[in-house]
Design a protein around this motif. Structure first.
Motif, PDB file in Angstrom:
ATOM      1  N   LEU A   9     109.760  89.686  42.351  1.00  0.00           N
ATOM      2  CA  LEU A   9     109.579  90.519  43.545  1.00  0.00           C
ATOM      3  C   LEU A   9     109.522  91.971  43.093  1.00  0.00           C
ATOM      4  N   ILE A  10     108.438  92.636  43.436  1.00  0.00           N
ATOM      5  CA  ILE A  10     108.178  93.999  42.962  1.00  0.00           C
ATOM      6  C   ILE A  10     108.307  94.967  44.129  1.00  0.00           C
ATOM      7  N   GLN A  11     109.044  96.043  43.909  1.00  0.00           N
ATOM      8  CA  GLN A  11     109.234  97.076  44.930  1.00  0.00           C
ATOM      9  C   GLN A  11     108.045  98.041  44.902  1.00  0.00           C
ATOM     10  N   ALA A  12     106.861  97.508  45.175  1.00  0.00           N
ATOM     11  CA  ALA A  12     105.633  98.297  45.170  1.00  0.00           C
ATOM     12  C   ALA A  12     104.602  97.582  46.037  1.00  0.00           C
ATOM     13  N   ARG A  13     103.613  98.339  46.458  1.00  0.00           N
ATOM     14  CA  ARG A  13     102.538  97.772  47.273  1.00  0.00           C
ATOM     15  C   ARG A  13     101.647  96.867  46.431  1.00  0.00           C
ATOM     16  N   ALA A  14     100.999  95.917  47.057  1.00  0.00           N
ATOM     17  CA  ALA A  14     100.117  94.979  46.357  1.00  0.00           C
ATOM     18  C   ALA A  14      98.986  95.710  45.626  1.00  0.00           C
ATOM     19  N   ALA A  15      98.487  96.798  46.210  1.00  0.00           N
ATOM     20  CA  ALA A  15      97.409  97.560  45.565  1.00  0.00           C
ATOM     21  C   ALA A  15      97.861  98.120  44.217  1.00  0.00           C
ATOM     22  N   SER A  16      99.106  98.554  44.130  1.00  0.00           N
ATOM     23  CA  SER A  16      99.630  99.076  42.865  1.00  0.00           C
ATOM     24  C   SER A  16      99.766  97.968  41.832  1.00  0.00           C
ATOM     25  N   ARG A  97     105.302  90.026  46.018  1.00  0.00           N
ATOM     26  CA  ARG A  97     105.750  88.916  45.173  1.00  0.00           C
ATOM     27  C   ARG A  97     104.594  88.559  44.246  1.00  0.00           C
ATOM     28  N   LEU A  98     104.859  88.643  42.941  1.00  0.00           N
ATOM     29  CA  LEU A  98     103.868  88.277  41.933  1.00  0.00           C
ATOM     30  C   LEU A  98     104.257  86.931  41.347  1.00  0.00           C
ATOM     31  N   THR A  99     103.348  85.978  41.439  1.00  0.00           N
ATOM     32  CA  THR A  99     103.544  84.662  40.843  1.00  0.00           C
ATOM     33  C   THR A  99     102.447  84.459  39.808  1.00  0.00           C
ATOM     34  N   VAL A 100     102.849  84.092  38.602  1.00  0.00           N
ATOM     35  CA  VAL A 100     101.899  83.819  37.536  1.00  0.00           C
ATOM     36  C   VAL A 100     102.143  82.381  37.070  1.00  0.00           C
ATOM     37  N   VAL A 101     101.093  81.570  37.150  1.00  0.00           N
ATOM     38  CA  VAL A 101     101.177  80.168  36.740  1.00  0.00           C
ATOM     39  C   VAL A 101     100.133  79.941  35.649  1.00  0.00           C
ATOM     40  N   GLU A 102     100.560  79.306  34.577  1.00  0.00           N
ATOM     41  CA  GLU A 102      99.644  79.003  33.484  1.00  0.00           C
ATOM     42  C   GLU A 102      99.587  77.494  33.285  1.00  0.00           C
ATOM     43  N   LYS A 103      98.355  76.938  33.317  1.00  0.00           N
ATOM     44  CA  LYS A 103      98.147  75.499  33.144  1.00  0.00           C
ATOM     45  C   LYS A 103      97.387  75.262  31.848  1.00  0.00           C
ATOM     46  N   HIS A 104      97.919  74.366  31.038  1.00  0.00           N
ATOM     47  CA  HIS A 104      97.272  73.959  29.787  1.00  0.00           C
ATOM     48  C   HIS A 104      96.876  72.494  29.938  1.00  0.00           C
ATOM     49  N   ARG A 105      95.627  72.173  29.579  1.00  0.00           N
ATOM     50  CA  ARG A 105      95.116  70.806  29.701  1.00  0.00           C
ATOM     51  C   ARG A 105      94.255  70.464  28.501  1.00  0.00           C
TER      52      ARG A 105
END
Length: 148
Positions: A9-16, A97-105
């Protein structure tokens, strides 16, 4: 398939936040885990990323799925291996809220060494958080509000 993820959770606007994760020219300035990015980080483009730590550079295809979702994709031919990193920004008032998901296949997956991918993603999202919060405070709009 192997799945790795990190969320902050980031205390900044989505544009930033969006500016930070698409400003490839400055990836080497902050602790992104990326030494440099050659090419534009925007939908439809290919960018060559050089990770810090002496690993070799890789070409990634950038795609913007919707307004606040972007993917970086790399694959080997014939379904041997692929990696997709998906960035999702969810605005919440003046937070994001920044969510980063990495999928390896792929067929080579049992032979790949990505045991520490969670750690790298956690470091990356935390670094995005710190940089976004600093940049968001430095916007002209914020500076005007602070002087009132």
């Amino acid at each position: 398939m192997r799945l790795f993820s990190s969320e902050v959770l980031i205390q900044a606007r989505a544009a930033s936040v969006w500016h930070v994760i698409t400003d490839g020219g400055n990836f080497g300035v902050w602790e992104s885990g990326i030494l440099e990015a050659d090419g534009a980080v925007r939908a439809g483009d290919t960018v060559r990323i050089t990770p810090s730590g002496g690993r070799r550079s890789v070409k990634l295809r950038v795609r913007q799925v919707s307004g606040n979702v972007m993917t970086w994709h790399r694959r080997l031919p014939f379904g041997l291996w692929s990696r997709t990193r998906t960035f999702t920004l969810t605005p919440q008032s003046r937070q994001t809220r920044l969510t980063v998901v990495e999928k390896h296949r792929g067929l080579l997956l049992p032979f790949s060494k990505h045991a520490s991918a969670d750690l790298f993603l956690d470091r990356f999202t935390d670094a995005v958080r710190r940089r976004s919060e600093i940049l968001d405070r430095a916007t002209p709009e914020t500076r005007l509000m602070q002087h009132r």
